[in-house]
Design a protein around this motif. Structure first.
Motif, PDB file in Angstrom:
ATOM      1  N   ALA A   1      -4.548   1.549  -3.304  1.00  0.00           N
ATOM      2  CA  ALA A   1      -4.397   1.140  -1.905  1.00  0.00           C
ATOM      3  C   ALA A   1      -3.367   2.039  -1.230  1.00  0.00           C
ATOM      4  O   ALA A   1      -2.245   2.176  -1.716  1.00  0.00           O
ATOM      5  CB  ALA A   1      -3.941  -0.309  -1.849  1.00  0.00           C
TER       6      ALA A   1
ATOM      7  N   ARG B   1       0.852  -1.199   0.000  1.00  0.00           N
ATOM      8  CA  ARG B   1       0.000   0.000   0.000  1.00  0.00           C
ATOM      9  C   ARG B   1       0.888   1.249   0.000  1.00  0.00           C
ATOM     10  O   ARG B   1       1.922   1.286   0.681  1.00  0.00           O
ATOM     11  CB  ARG B   1      -0.941  -0.006   1.210  1.00  0.00           C
ATOM     12  CG  ARG B   1      -2.000  -1.117   1.062  1.00  0.00           C
ATOM     13  CD  ARG B   1      -3.000  -1.091   2.180  1.00  0.00           C
ATOM     14  NE  ARG B   1      -2.394  -1.419   3.460  1.00  0.00           N
ATOM     15  CZ  ARG B   1      -2.940  -1.153   4.633  1.00  0.00           C
ATOM     16  NH1 ARG B   1      -4.104  -0.555   4.698  1.00  0.00           N
ATOM     17  NH2 ARG B   1      -2.333  -1.488   5.757  1.00  0.00           N
TER      18      ARG B   1
ATOM     19  N   LYS C   1      -9.358   8.291   2.010  1.00  0.00           N
ATOM     20  CA  LYS C   1      -9.113   6.929   1.488  1.00  0.00           C
ATOM     21  C   LYS C   1     -10.045   6.629   0.323  1.00  0.00           C
ATOM     22  O   LYS C   1      -9.655   5.994  -0.644  1.00  0.00           O
ATOM     23  CB  LYS C   1      -9.317   5.891   2.598  1.00  0.00           C
ATOM     24  CG  LYS C   1      -8.134   5.775   3.531  1.00  0.00           C
ATOM     25  CD  LYS C   1      -8.359   4.611   4.475  1.00  0.00           C
ATOM     26  CE  LYS C   1      -7.711   4.902   5.808  1.00  0.00           C
ATOM     27  NZ  LYS C   1      -8.220   4.137   6.914  1.00  0.00           N
TER      28      LYS C   1
END
Ligand code: BTN
Length: 319
Positions: free
Chosen positions: A222, A182, A216
């Motif tokens: 990610a 990520r 997010k």
């Protein structure tokens, strides 16, 4: 976010309740302006507690970027840089490209309204939740010599994080820092100058310190932030100082020898080493292959002998 919103935020950074009347008096504005300022904070992900009879209160810690603190932690290495911190700007990199800054100028911002990423993407960040800054550096050589600079910068970030107790960080070619696949940080290198040199480079760095749910959702890949890693959060000022120290060492060596001295250490943290990947070239063409390393120019090497100097890599089977 308006300048008044930043002043109000500074006042509320002690996390105590302040009555609207007191804030308005100390900032010399009307109570209605405070409501507008609070609303402009909200649009940037900062919500205040507002309680009738008590006033406004900040509901999370906010560590302001602090030039003196950063300089103090850098020791003698601070002489390589002239650091400026602004509350709000479109993009620290755009500003350095516009203003022909002196060698060593570093510009950081609490909030960028037009943060830019690689491949024309937008770099999103909320005030207090990221470290976004750019550094201007002059090299005698031309653009060809600088091809591995983004990789060497990534390595400087990994070193700085390690020095601050943050491990387990991998590098994804060319310029990303990852934790368990990520994205934690990104680097944007922009070069101006003649092919043969000298070159004026702006190195833009963005690091996620914490990510709201809204953020997010907005980011189309990610992502991860420092506060969610299993390490003590060093704070933005400490990490900023550590990065500048590492950058000053790296830039001095890179200016003489290019990427070669960093290649081995970079490869040891390469997230895609030996893995099957898909590479999207700037032309849009997509290729597949297995990564076998990077060369001394910082180009990615595939097992079939092909090498690439720019593009977007993804692990096959992942997005
Ligand atoms: C990427 O991963 O795509 C690169 C992101 C670079 C973001 C930084 S934030 C500071 C500087 N100013 C910008 O507008 N971009 C860089």
């Amino acid at each position: 976010m308006t300048p008044l919103a930043f002043s109000m935020l500074r006042l509320l950074s002690d996390r105590r309740f302040h009555s609207g009347e007191d804030i308005a008096k100390s900032l010399d504005v009307s109570r209605a302006s405070l409501s507008n300022a609070a609303r402009s904070m909200q649009s940037c992900g900062i919500t205040l507690d507002r309680v009738r009879g008590r006033g406004y209160r900040m509901n999370r810690d906010f560590e302001w970027l602090d030039r003196d603190a950063v300089v103090g932690m850098m020791g003698e290495k601070c002489r390589h840089f002239d650091i400026e911190i602004r509350d709000c700007i479109d993009s620290t990199s755009s500003e350095l490209l516009r203003t022909n800054p002196p060698h060593g100028k570093v510009l950081a911002a609490e909030l960028q309204t037009g943060g830019r990423g690689r491949m024309g993407r937008t770099w999103f960040a909320e005030p207090g939740r990221s470290l976004t800054f750019s550094a201007a550096w002059k090299f005698d050589q031309g653009a060809g010599f600088l091809s591995g600079l983004g990789l060497a910068t990534g390595l400087s970030l990994v070193r700085a994080m390690k020095a601050c107790g943050i491990g387990d960080i991998e590098l994804k070619w060319p310029n990303d820092l990852l934790h368990r696949h990520r994205k934690l940080a990104g680097i944007l290198i922009e070069v101006r100058g003649d092919m043969l040199g000298p070159s004026h480079v702006v190195i833009g760095i963005g690091i996620n310190f914490s990510l709201s749910e809204t953020m997010k959702e907005r980011i189309d890949q990610a992502v991860v932030s420092i506060d969610s890693l299993p390490f003590t959060n060093p704070g933005r000022n400490r990490l900023f100082a550590a990065i500048l120290c590492e950058l000053s060492d790296m830039l001095e060596i890179f200016g003489k020898e290019g990427f070669a001295p960093f290649r081995e250490e970079w490869s040891a943290s390469h997230a895609c080493h030996g893995k099957p990947v898909r590479i999207r070239l700037p032309s849009g063409k997509i290729l597949e292959g297995r990564v076998c390393g990077v060369n001394e120019k910082g180009e990615i090497l595939l097992e079939d002998g092909q090498s690439f100097s720019s593009g977007e890599v993804s692990l096959r089977g992942k997005s």
